[in-house]
Design an enzyme around this catalytic site. Structure first.
Site, short mmCIF file in Angstrom:
data_model
loop_
_atom_site.label_atom_id
_atom_site.label_comp_id
_atom_site.label_asym_id
_atom_site.label_seq_id
_atom_site.Cartn_x
_atom_site.Cartn_y
_atom_site.Cartn_z
N ARG A 183 0.81 -1.22 0.00
CA ARG A 183 0.00 0.00 0.00
C ARG A 183 0.85 1.28 0.00
O ARG A 183 0.42 2.31 -0.50
CB ARG A 183 -0.91 -0.03 1.22
N TYR A 184 2.04 1.23 0.57
CA TYR A 184 2.83 2.44 0.74
C TYR A 184 3.22 3.04 -0.61
O TYR A 184 3.96 2.44 -1.38
CB TYR A 184 4.08 2.17 1.56
N SER A 185 2.69 4.23 -0.88
CA SER A 185 2.93 4.94 -2.14
C SER A 185 2.63 4.06 -3.34
O SER A 185 3.34 4.10 -4.35
CB SER A 185 4.37 5.49 -2.20
N GLY A 186 1.58 3.24 -3.23
CA GLY A 186 1.14 2.42 -4.34
C GLY A 186 2.16 1.43 -4.85
O GLY A 186 2.19 1.11 -6.04
#
Length: 340
Positions: A54-57
């Site tokens: 999820r972190y920065s896609g």
């Protein structure tokens, strides 16, 4: 650097672990900056790196992968899944369909053939424990993950998952990743006692309380931290919860000064003092931030200091309960509290 055993796995991990949420767009961090952070952390003895799809896609995983290239075997590598990845309705959650795909995507971005710890980023109330645990067990048997764990699960769901694993003869979660800090002590009430009961390793996130305990937030100063720009409502001093936090921070600063500690040393030393906690996840955005946080690696707080903290924020109390992510759904959705 100190090291502890991660639950009952036998794996030794540093008491400060590098969280990579700020790698990429979230923290406006470049690849060179991310690599410098990894280099400095490893040199200081940190051996666990935690990220998430999820972190920065996915950008964080890509940056971590490039930063650890050539030294994968020296690192306990952890990532997470279940949070939405795009608009497609099935690109999220704990289903077998999604977890198999999500893990393959994470391995590709990280440039590795396995991760050491694969964590369910949040409990998925729409998916059964059997569905999720059976998928994770199969991925473990296939050699793509070594262990799996949970993150920000309500205590009763941690227990339920342990029972399901036992009854169904499936692999079990061996770690939990709860939010925990001096200002958010609710995990002490139920989550940490449960993790101790079941022998889970505990990796705590936000031990600096989104920057409130970094030393950068003080009375009479403008709040200019990166997190305050991203989530301004968490630092809006017109809100009672934030005024209560600021009052606690001022009192904690006096305790830290009296003990010859920085606020960061007090905050990280506090969470790692709890017998249930294995590691505190630090999420620096710059090498300057990292150095300040690594200075707490060998901090051991005296009983007097811990007692003083208890006087300021009582055990089990959350000063901002509305910011918690493990609240049972029935407390948030009125329809779940009403007979039909």
């Amino acid at each position: 650097m100190q090291y502890r055993t991660l639950g009952r796995t036998g794996v030794q991990v540093s008491t400060l672990a590098l969280g990579a949420m700020n790698f990429g767009a979230i923290g406006r961090t470049t690849q060179d900056e991310a690599t410098a952070l990894v280099d400095a952390a490893l040199e200081a003895g940190v051996n666990l790196i935690d990220t998430a799809d999820r972190y920065s896609g996915g950008q964080s995983e890509e940056m971590v992968g490039k930063a650890i290239a050539g030294r994968r075997d020296d690192i306990v590598l952890a990532t997470k899944a279940t949070m939405p990845m795009g608009e497609e309705r099935n690109h999220k959650g704990g289903s077998r369909r999604w977890l198999v795909t999500a893990l393959e995507d994470s391995l590709r971005r990280l440039g590795v053939d396995h991760v050491d710890l694969y964590q369910m980023h949040r409990w998925d109330p729409e998916t059964s424990d059997e569905e999720t645990l059976s998928a994770l067990t199969d991925l473990q048997r296939a050699g793509k993950i070594r262990y799996f764990g949970s993150s920000t699960f309500p205590a009763y769901r941690i227990v339920q998952a342990q029972w399901a694993a036992r009854d169904l003869r499936l692999g079990r979660y061996v770690t939990e990743q709860p939010g925990y800090s001096i200002l958010q002590r609710g995990a002490e009430t139920h989550v940490l006692p449960v993790t101790e009961e079941y022998g889970l390793g505990v990796l705590v996130w936000s031990p600096l309380a989104s920057g409130w305990l970094s030393g950068a937030v003080r009375a009479g100063r403008d709040i200019t931290t990166n997190r305050s720009q991203v989530l301004p409502e968490r630092f809006d001093l017109s809100l009672p919860a934030n005024r209560a936090r600021l009052d606690a921070v001022e009192r904690l600063a006096a305790v830290a000064e009296g003990a010859g500690l920085t606020m960061i040393q007090l905050a990280l030393g506090f969470v790692t003092a709890h017998p249930a906690v294995t590691s505190a996840l630090i999420g620096p955005r710059t090498t300057e931030h990292l150095r300040a946080q690594l200075a707490a690696a060998d901090t051991v707080l005296s009983a007097d200091v811990l007692d003083a903290v208890d006087e300021i924020v009582a055990p089990g109390v959350d000063l901002a309960p509305h910011e918690k992510f493990d609240t049972p759904p029935a407390l948030l959705d009125a329809s779940l509290r009403r007979r039909r």
